[in-house]
Design a protein around this motif. Structure first.
Motif, PDB file in Angstrom:
ATOM      1  N   ALA A 158      19.051 -46.622  46.198  1.00 35.20           N
ATOM      2  CA  ALA A 158      19.213 -46.997  47.605  1.00 35.20           C
ATOM      3  C   ALA A 158      20.410 -46.275  48.221  1.00 35.20           C
ATOM      4  CB  ALA A 158      19.402 -48.511  47.720  1.00 35.20           C
ATOM      5  N   VAL A 159      20.241 -45.855  49.461  1.00 30.26           N
ATOM      6  CA  VAL A 159      21.314 -45.211  50.225  1.00 30.26           C
ATOM      7  C   VAL A 159      21.575 -46.068  51.454  1.00 30.26           C
ATOM      8  CG1 VAL A 159      22.054 -43.154  51.473  1.00 30.26           C
ATOM      9  CG2 VAL A 159      20.578 -42.927  49.454  1.00 30.26           C
ATOM     10  N   THR A 160      22.787 -46.547  51.625  1.00 28.51           N
ATOM     11  CA  THR A 160      23.128 -47.406  52.753  1.00 28.51           C
ATOM     12  C   THR A 160      23.640 -46.555  53.910  1.00 28.51           C
ATOM     13  OG1 THR A 160      23.707 -49.240  51.292  1.00 28.51           O
ATOM     14  CG2 THR A 160      24.553 -49.333  53.547  1.00 28.51           C
ATOM     15  N   LEU A 161      22.940 -46.626  55.041  1.00 28.33           N
ATOM     16  CA  LEU A 161      23.311 -45.861  56.230  1.00 28.33           C
ATOM     17  C   LEU A 161      23.572 -46.802  57.391  1.00 28.33           C
ATOM     18  CD1 LEU A 161      20.576 -43.047  56.152  1.00 28.33           C
ATOM     19  CD2 LEU A 161      22.841 -43.000  55.099  1.00 28.33           C
ATOM     20  N   ASN A 162      24.464 -46.402  58.290  1.00 29.09           N
ATOM     21  CA  ASN A 162      24.597 -47.173  59.522  1.00 29.09           C
ATOM     22  C   ASN A 162      23.462 -46.799  60.470  1.00 29.09           C
ATOM     23  OD1 ASN A 162      25.329 -44.929  61.258  1.00 29.09           O
ATOM     24  ND2 ASN A 162      27.418 -45.049  60.503  1.00 29.09           N
ATOM     25  N   ARG A 163      23.414 -47.456  61.605  1.00 31.39           N
ATOM     26  CA  ARG A 163      22.247 -47.317  62.480  1.00 31.39           C
ATOM     27  C   ARG A 163      22.018 -45.871  62.920  1.00 31.39           C
ATOM     28  NH1 ARG A 163      21.623 -48.636  68.725  1.00 31.39           N
ATOM     29  NH2 ARG A 163      19.393 -48.352  68.919  1.00 31.39           N
ATOM     30  N   LYS A 164      23.042 -45.196  63.392  1.00 31.61           N
ATOM     31  CA  LYS A 164      22.857 -43.847  63.909  1.00 31.61           C
ATOM     32  C   LYS A 164      22.607 -42.844  62.793  1.00 31.61           C
ATOM     33  CE  LYS A 164      22.801 -44.430  68.264  1.00 31.61           C
ATOM     34  NZ  LYS A 164      21.488 -44.310  68.935  1.00 31.61           N
ATOM     35  N   GLU A 165      23.228 -43.049  61.631  1.00 30.05           N
ATOM     36  CA  GLU A 165      22.930 -42.184  60.493  1.00 30.05           C
ATOM     37  C   GLU A 165      21.446 -42.289  60.129  1.00 30.05           C
ATOM     38  OE1 GLU A 165      27.358 -42.582  58.422  1.00 30.05           O
ATOM     39  OE2 GLU A 165      25.650 -43.732  57.668  1.00 30.05           O
ATOM     40  N   PHE A 166      20.922 -43.523  60.121  1.00 23.77           N
ATOM     41  CA  PHE A 166      19.501 -43.703  59.811  1.00 23.77           C
ATOM     42  C   PHE A 166      18.626 -43.038  60.875  1.00 23.77           C
ATOM     43  CE2 PHE A 166      15.418 -45.749  60.123  1.00 23.77           C
ATOM     44  CZ  PHE A 166      15.018 -45.846  58.793  1.00 23.77           C
ATOM     45  N   ASP A 167      18.951 -43.280  62.156  1.00 21.91           N
ATOM     46  CA  ASP A 167      18.155 -42.698  63.237  1.00 21.91           C
ATOM     47  C   ASP A 167      18.146 -41.169  63.156  1.00 21.91           C
ATOM     48  OD1 ASP A 167      17.694 -45.243  64.130  1.00 21.91           O
ATOM     49  OD2 ASP A 167      19.084 -45.136  65.831  1.00 21.91           O
ATOM     50  N   LEU A 168      19.299 -40.592  62.833  1.00 21.23           N
ATOM     51  CA  LEU A 168      19.404 -39.139  62.710  1.00 21.23           C
ATOM     52  C   LEU A 168      18.560 -38.638  61.548  1.00 21.23           C
ATOM     53  CD1 LEU A 168      20.664 -36.420  63.452  1.00 21.23           C
ATOM     54  CD2 LEU A 168      22.682 -37.065  62.096  1.00 21.23           C
ATOM     55  N   LEU A 169      18.655 -39.309  60.409  1.00 22.39           N
ATOM     56  CA  LEU A 169      17.859 -38.904  59.246  1.00 22.39           C
ATOM     57  C   LEU A 169      16.365 -39.022  59.539  1.00 22.39           C
ATOM     58  CD1 LEU A 169      17.723 -38.026  56.298  1.00 22.39           C
ATOM     59  CD2 LEU A 169      17.834 -40.449  55.655  1.00 22.39           C
TER      60      LEU A 169
END
Length: 233
Positions: free
Chosen positions: A149-160
């Motif tokens: 699992a990789v924990t991302l914040n909201r914008k990191e996830f949206d960018l990915l």
């Protein structure tokens, strides 16, 4: 995992809600004052804020205004106030949804998922995206890399997600600013670079030694699966 900032001054409610949301798979930061809430928005970079209005140091509506002045993180207002005019006022002021107390953790989590679906970046899909060993789930907003699992914040996830749904394509920073941040090209040019740097770090790579995220000088960024013959896969 979804990162939720719970802002609730009542210790018993805060504890119960934190436990319930955690049981539903969320990563929860819980605070009891407006000052702590504003500090946590920057420090924790939550995906969603669950905001009580009756805070001891500042009214929740004022906290909402402060958050909206610097962030587009979704805000679900949790309140005992069920006056329709008040609810409309809060939604007009930037709240994304509301819950009237009392409510269950299951109901709260359902609202969180609904808000995240509504605020997903343009071009998002409900289908799980797989690129090499990278797995991105737009519905649960979970990311795994080589089974971890990789924990991302909201914008990191949206960018990915924006890059993963266009895997193999070179996506310009202008497009990413428009799709992920809904911002024009201009004063926030460095925003994409900063978030790319954070994202690379969490994926265990760097701009100098990329695996998935490759910069194309003067054009943009593309996400591709690592070459299995390179020894990096």
């Amino acid at each position: 995992m979804v990162r939720i900032l719970v802002v609730e001054d009542d210790l018993a409610i805060r504890t119960t809600l934190t436990r319930g949301l955690t049981d539903h798979g969320a990563v929860v930061t819980a605070v009891g004052t407006a000052v702590e809430a504003i500090r946590s928005v920057g420090a924790e970079q939550p995906d969603v804020i669950m905001l009580d209005l009756g805070l001891p140091d500042l009214d929740g509506a004022d906290v909402l205004a402060l958050v909206r002045s610097s962030s587009d993180v979704p805000v679900v207002v949790a309140t005992a106030r069920d006056d329709e005019r008040e609810i409309v006022r809060l939604l007009d002021a930037g709240a994304d949804d509301y819950l009237v107390k009392p409510f269950s953790a299951a109901q709260a989590m359902a609202r969180v998922r609904a808000v995240l679906r509504r605020t997903a970046p343009v071009g998002a899909t409900d289908r799980i995206v797989r690129v090499g060993g990278l797995v991105v789930d737009p519905v649960s907003r979970e990311v795994a890399l080589d089974g971890r699992a990789v924990t991302l914040n909201r914008k990191e996830f949206d960018l990915l997600l924006a890059l993963a749904t266009r895997a193999g394509e070179v996506v310009s920073k202008r497009e990413l600013l428009a799709d992920v941040w809904q911002m024009p090209w201009g004063g926030a040019d460095r925003t994409v670079d900063v978030h790319l740097s954070w994202l690379r770090r969490k994926l265990g790579e760097s701009a100098a030694d990329p695996r998935y995220l490759h910069s194309v000088r003067g054009v943009g960024v593309k996400l591709v699966a690592p070459d299995p013959t390179s020894g990096d896969a």
